[in-house]
Write an enzyme that holds these catalytic residues in place. Structure first.
Site, PDB file in Angstrom:
ATOM      1  N   TYR A 127       1.007  -1.237  -0.183  1.00  0.00           N
ATOM      2  CA  TYR A 127       0.068   0.275   0.361  1.00  0.00           C
ATOM      3  C   TYR A 127       0.790   1.207   0.269  1.00  0.00           C
ATOM      4  O   TYR A 127       1.595   1.301   0.908  1.00  0.00           O
ATOM      5  CB  TYR A 127      -1.423  -0.059   1.563  1.00  0.00           C
TER       6      TYR A 127
ATOM      7  N   LYS B  94      -1.421  -0.966  -4.375  1.00  0.00           N
ATOM      8  CA  LYS B  94      -2.304  -0.270  -4.087  1.00  0.00           C
ATOM      9  C   LYS B  94      -1.332   0.924  -4.159  1.00  0.00           C
ATOM     10  O   LYS B  94      -0.604   1.810  -3.207  1.00  0.00           O
ATOM     11  CB  LYS B  94      -3.173  -0.501  -2.865  1.00  0.00           C
TER      12      LYS B  94
END
Length: 337
Positions: free
Chosen positions: A174, A204
């Site tokens: 992330y 992400k």
């Protein structure tokens, strides 16, 4: 149903949440291991439901899932992330939420990705192991942001330590440098990472550096997913080759973003731009008034009719007049909603 911050009165006690968790344990243990399927399309970054008293409210998750499926056409969720206020939750609360999402989404959602990142590698490992036990479809980890890894190698080592306790789960990094202050390029992080983390399945990418994102896409293996996380720039990311997107506004604008993706895939760029510009107009208006997570959560409450409660301190509830103003703008831009 409109729910302003001062109107929420639903109450679930800690003992209620504990009882629900206990009753679900048998079901959880029987869930099959997560299928390793490529994550694509829209993924809603889920808000955490709270009661007016500030306790997590798992009772609202079932309605939440139905709303995403039926009204927004969104069939995957990212749980306990930034939108979910994960860093304001205890490890126990995050476990309770992850269990509820995995249980209630079974047969209804395509994938439930559980964010397990913490400041402590031990807490992250505990949450990663737990996610594997409850049948999550994947885990994601943010870079620690107090003591920060200042090189790609240091960050990879942290991620490896977390991924190693749940080797069967697809693993996503992330990337959100504006929040973490960790400015390691996503492309540098991906270099050789599968040798260290065989379960690595993508990133992400919640950053505005489209060159770095493009490099992530270019470097990605066929079974990886490059997921973009800046909703107001999704069209640009699709042009760079994004495989999907994770974002907070997909909770209440998912149907429009699905239209945008469909138009892009059909080479109807004028239509795709029109939708993207409408979203930008709404978010630009909201930002001028002050658009933080509390406002974003209230907008979700207003559009969806769900009662997800106020944010947790130190975030403040959205002033009712600001929510009304943004909703007026919302309906002027999207009159059919």
């Amino acid at each position: 149903m409109h729910c302003f911050a001062y109107q929420w009165a639903t109450k679930i006690t800690k003992s209620d949440a504990y009882k629900e968790r206990q009753s679900n344990k048998v079901v959880m243990s029987a869930m099959a291991p997560a299928a390793d399927k490529k994550l694509t399309g829209l993924v809603a970054a889920a808000f955490t439901p709270f009661t007016a008293q500030g306790e997590i409210n798992v009772a609202e998750i079932g309605r939440y899932i139905n709303y995403l499926r039926e009204k927004q056409g969104v069939r995957s969720v990212f749980v306990n992330g930034t939108t979910g206020e994960s860093m304001s939750l205890t490890v126990a609360e995050r476990k309770t939420l992850a269990e509820a999402w995995c249980l209630k989404a079974k047969g209804k959602m395509d994938q439930v990705i559980v964010h397990v990142g913490c400041m402590s590698v031990k807490d992250s490992q505990e949450l990663a192991h737990h996610a594997a036990q409850i049948g999550a479809d994947g885990i994601a980890v943010i870079a620690p942001s107090f003591f920060k890894p200042n090189t790609a190698e240091a960050l990879k080592k942290f991620l490896h330590e977390v991924a190693s306790v749940a080797p069967s789960l697809p693993f996503y990094y992330y990337h959100i440098p504006a929040v973490t202050g960790v400015n390691v390029l996503g492309r540098d992080l991906m270099e050789g990472i599968e040798e260290l983390i065989p379960s690595f399945r993508g990133v992400k990418f919640s950053g505005e550096d489209l060159m770095d994102f493009g490099q992530c896409v270019s470097y990605s293996k066929p079974h990886w997913s490059a997921l973009y996380g800046v909703d107001e720039q999704l069209l640009a990311a699709l042009a760079m080759g994004a495989h999907g997107a994770v974002g907070s506004t997909y909770n209440y604008l998912g149907c429009h973003f699905n239209e945008l993706i469909s138009a892009f895939e059909k080479d109807s760029l004028d239509q795709a731009r029109t939708i993207q510009f409408k979203v930008q107009e709404l978010l630009s208006y909201a930002k001028k008034l002050g658009f933080d997570l509390g406002v974003n959560k209230q907008l979700m409450n207003e559009v969806s009719g769900l009662c997800l409660g106020p944010p947790r301190l130190p975030l403040m509830p959205c002033p009712p007049e600001r929510a009304q103003s943004i909703m007026k703008k919302y309906h002027s831009i999207f009159p059919d909603c």
